[in-house]
Design an enzyme around this catalytic site. Sequence first.
Site, short mmCIF file in Angstrom:
data_model
loop_
_atom_site.label_atom_id
_atom_site.label_comp_id
_atom_site.label_asym_id
_atom_site.label_seq_id
_atom_site.Cartn_x
_atom_site.Cartn_y
_atom_site.Cartn_z
N CYS A 107 -1.86 28.88 40.39
CA CYS A 107 -1.89 28.02 41.41
C CYS A 107 -1.07 28.44 42.55
O CYS A 107 0.09 28.58 42.27
CB CYS A 107 -1.40 26.69 40.87
N ASN A 207 -12.97 36.12 39.44
CA ASN A 207 -12.87 34.91 40.16
C ASN A 207 -12.63 35.32 41.80
O ASN A 207 -11.50 36.10 42.13
CB ASN A 207 -12.08 33.95 39.70
#
Length: 336
Positions: A107, A207
């Site tokens: 994050c 990703n």
Amino acid sequence: MSTLVPTFQIGPIPVYGDLLLAPMDGITDLPFRLLTRRLGSAVSYTEFITAGDVIHGTPYLPRRLAYREEERPFGFQLCDDQPDRILQAALKLCELKPDFIDINLGCSARHVSGRGAGAGLLKTPEKIAEIFSSLTQNLPVPVTAKIRLGWDDSSRNYLQIAQIIVENGGALIAVHGRTRAQQYTGRADWQAIAEVVRAVPVPVIANGDVTCTADIERIKTLTGCAAVMVGRAAVGNPWIFSRLDRSQVPLAAVQETMHMHLREMLAYYGSPDGLVRFRKFTRAYLAPYPLPREHLTPLLTCPDPNTFLHLLDDIFTLLPSLPPADPSPSTLNFTE
């Protein structure tokens, strides 16, 4: 007994499929996860949950922890900067019978990474080693990680972090091909993901910058990854998990899915909260269409679900029959 061969495994847990919905704060709640699973996503991750919230409890926690059996394999994603707190929270979460626990090392949001959690942990490899050693020795389920390439271009330590995770029992690594400093700008470095694939013996999930079905095959070919994780692009195109680009999705299917998704949101959150939360999805679903502001604004400010659906249906009668162009996921604002 199924004769299907798993695409990959999370420890002993078989996974059937090579596309996964990325965990995204404010996005991957139960209604959206269920929608994407029905369209083909192979694994469910929760939005990130802070260890302190698990330990002490918060009013919103039960909704973050809710899942259904049809979502298995299912995992809780934990986010924190303290190994002892992460272990305490993970032990409590295991009482809810997840299939795995995922640790958020990716994050980039300032309020998370700035205090040393999420991608902030990439600056303290010794702490990551402590976290994974403690968890894998004490939990009854596999432990996985989602990482970035490093804090910034001067500290791209993804290979070191991947090795630490594996050496301390980690069962799978999802790699977002950007640094924390990049946020969601620039291009994802797929070649760096390929380096991780070659460096570790556990499944690696790729990703970053997967926006269409052609990207899925490109990133698989380049990286050799076990599967592909789709984030922002899935918000406006959950059909990507069925290997469909938005231009291939008929207007009627978009309209029907929006009705169904809103009903699920209202059942889960109640009214008007479910409708308010659905607005970000509304923007994403309708982003490909050339809608005048006078049609879009009343929809996005409507406080009543029934009126909202009538306005939505009116919009679909006005939309041209030509297939839409794919929207850019970079216009969506949330954190993975």
